[in-house]
Scaffold this motif. Structure first.
Motif, mmCIF file in Angstrom:
data_model
loop_
_atom_site.group_PDB
_atom_site.id
_atom_site.type_symbol
_atom_site.label_atom_id
_atom_site.label_comp_id
_atom_site.label_asym_id
_atom_site.label_seq_id
_atom_site.Cartn_x
_atom_site.Cartn_y
_atom_site.Cartn_z
ATOM 1 N N LEU A 27 -34.051 -17.618 -69.541
ATOM 2 C CA LEU A 27 -34.380 -16.283 -69.048
ATOM 3 C C LEU A 27 -33.132 -15.418 -68.895
ATOM 4 N N SER A 28 -33.311 -14.128 -69.140
ATOM 5 C CA SER A 28 -32.223 -13.180 -68.899
ATOM 6 C C SER A 28 -32.144 -12.898 -67.393
ATOM 7 N N ALA A 29 -31.050 -12.281 -66.996
ATOM 8 C CA ALA A 29 -30.894 -11.942 -65.579
ATOM 9 C C ALA A 29 -32.053 -11.084 -65.101
ATOM 10 N N ARG A 30 -32.470 -10.162 -65.943
ATOM 11 C CA ARG A 30 -33.572 -9.275 -65.566
ATOM 12 C C ARG A 30 -34.879 -10.063 -65.411
ATOM 13 N N GLU A 31 -35.141 -10.955 -66.356
ATOM 14 C CA GLU A 31 -36.360 -11.772 -66.267
ATOM 15 C C GLU A 31 -36.326 -12.669 -65.032
ATOM 16 N N ARG A 32 -35.156 -13.171 -64.735
ATOM 17 C CA ARG A 32 -34.980 -14.033 -63.568
ATOM 18 C C ARG A 32 -35.357 -13.306 -62.275
ATOM 19 N N THR A 33 -34.850 -12.091 -62.127
ATOM 20 C CA THR A 33 -35.113 -11.382 -60.875
ATOM 21 C C THR A 33 -36.542 -10.850 -60.816
ATOM 22 N N SER A 34 -37.196 -10.697 -61.969
ATOM 23 C CA SER A 34 -38.586 -10.211 -61.936
ATOM 24 C C SER A 34 -39.520 -11.308 -61.429
ATOM 25 N N ASN A 35 -39.112 -12.591 -61.553
ATOM 26 C CA ASN A 35 -39.905 -13.729 -61.077
ATOM 27 C C ASN A 35 -41.317 -13.756 -61.645
ATOM 28 N N LYS A 36 -41.485 -13.249 -62.865
ATOM 29 C CA LYS A 36 -42.816 -13.254 -63.470
ATOM 30 C C LYS A 36 -43.078 -14.508 -64.279
ATOM 31 N N SER A 37 -42.023 -15.197 -64.659
ATOM 32 C CA SER A 37 -42.237 -16.455 -65.371
ATOM 33 C C SER A 37 -41.103 -17.412 -65.055
ATOM 34 N N MET A 38 -41.332 -18.687 -65.391
ATOM 35 C CA MET A 38 -40.343 -19.724 -65.100
ATOM 36 C C MET A 38 -40.477 -20.856 -66.102
ATOM 37 N N MET A 39 -39.442 -21.681 -66.188
ATOM 38 C CA MET A 39 -39.483 -22.901 -67.000
ATOM 39 C C MET A 39 -39.830 -24.048 -66.050
ATOM 40 N N ILE A 40 -41.004 -24.613 -66.237
ATOM 41 C CA ILE A 40 -41.461 -25.624 -65.273
ATOM 42 C C ILE A 40 -40.840 -26.999 -65.508
ATOM 43 N N CYS A 41 -40.046 -27.145 -66.578
ATOM 44 C CA CYS A 41 -39.396 -28.452 -66.799
ATOM 45 C C CYS A 41 -38.185 -28.644 -65.901
ATOM 46 N N CYS A 42 -37.657 -27.549 -65.365
ATOM 47 C CA CYS A 42 -36.397 -27.718 -64.629
ATOM 48 C C CYS A 42 -36.317 -26.876 -63.361
ATOM 49 N N SER A 43 -37.072 -25.792 -63.285
ATOM 50 C CA SER A 43 -36.912 -24.887 -62.147
ATOM 51 C C SER A 43 -37.797 -25.291 -60.979
ATOM 52 N N GLY A 44 -37.353 -24.922 -59.796
ATOM 53 C CA GLY A 44 -38.090 -25.263 -58.586
ATOM 54 C C GLY A 44 -38.673 -24.032 -57.921
ATOM 55 N N ALA A 45 -38.735 -24.063 -56.606
ATOM 56 C CA ALA A 45 -39.336 -22.964 -55.866
ATOM 57 C C ALA A 45 -38.496 -22.618 -54.654
ATOM 58 N N LYS A 46 -38.444 -21.332 -54.362
ATOM 59 C CA LYS A 46 -37.802 -20.875 -53.129
ATOM 60 C C LYS A 46 -38.832 -20.633 -52.041
ATOM 61 N N THR A 47 -40.087 -20.638 -52.425
ATOM 62 C CA THR A 47 -41.170 -20.476 -51.461
ATOM 63 C C THR A 47 -41.906 -21.816 -51.326
ATOM 64 N N ASP A 48 -42.708 -21.944 -50.283
ATOM 65 C CA ASP A 48 -43.428 -23.204 -50.053
ATOM 66 C C ASP A 48 -44.477 -23.457 -51.121
ATOM 67 N N GLU A 49 -44.869 -22.394 -51.814
ATOM 68 C CA GLU A 49 -45.937 -22.539 -52.794
ATOM 69 C C GLU A 49 -45.684 -21.626 -53.982
ATOM 70 N N LEU A 50 -46.036 -22.124 -55.169
ATOM 71 C CA LEU A 50 -46.030 -21.312 -56.386
ATOM 72 C C LEU A 50 -47.435 -21.359 -56.963
ATOM 73 N N VAL A 51 -47.963 -20.209 -57.352
ATOM 74 C CA VAL A 51 -49.230 -20.182 -58.079
ATOM 75 C C VAL A 51 -48.899 -19.859 -59.533
ATOM 76 N N LEU A 52 -49.270 -20.775 -60.424
ATOM 77 C CA LEU A 52 -48.911 -20.647 -61.837
ATOM 78 C C LEU A 52 -50.140 -20.341 -62.680
ATOM 79 N N ASP A 53 -49.916 -19.612 -63.768
ATOM 80 C CA ASP A 53 -50.993 -19.258 -64.684
ATOM 81 C C ASP A 53 -51.253 -20.422 -65.633
ATOM 82 N N LEU A 54 -51.722 -21.506 -65.071
ATOM 83 C CA LEU A 54 -52.028 -22.731 -65.838
ATOM 84 C C LEU A 54 -53.408 -23.203 -65.440
#
Ligand code: FES
Length: 87
Positions: free
Chosen positions: A60-87
């Motif tokens: 992800l680019s810096a802009r995509e990172r800060t938008s928090n609209k998508s993530m790589m689920i193979c390596c990234s975690g969460a800063k909140t107690d819960e993530l709701v994913l479009d899966l």
């Protein structure tokens, strides 16, 4: 750890410290598109509907990172107690 909710099925999973979202989903028989599993290929990019990911990928680019609209689920975690994913 944190909790992941799959929006399409409504299933939720606890992701313990030291485990990836992807590994937990695979262990539970969920299908997830994957390739490198190291945060470099972008195959596992997943839309984030709620919550804030802790980005650890190299895709992800810096802009995509800060938008928090998508993530790589193979390596990234969460800063909140819960993530709701479009899966
Ligand atoms: Fe390659 Fe996640 S599987 S970035």
């Amino acid at each position: 750890g944190f909790r992941v909710v799959l929006a399409r099925s409504g299933k939720s999973f606890d992701i313990p410290e030291g485990k990836t979202i992807m590994s937990v989903l695979l262990d539970n028989g969920e299908f997830v598109a994957r390739s490198c599993q190291e945060g470099v290929c972008g195959t596992c990019e997943t839309r984030v509907l709620q919550g804030i990911p802790d980005h650890k990928d190299h895709v992800l680019s810096a802009r995509e990172r800060t938008s928090n609209k998508s993530m790589m689920i193979c390596c990234s975690g969460a800063k909140t107690d819960e993530l709701v994913l479009d899966l």
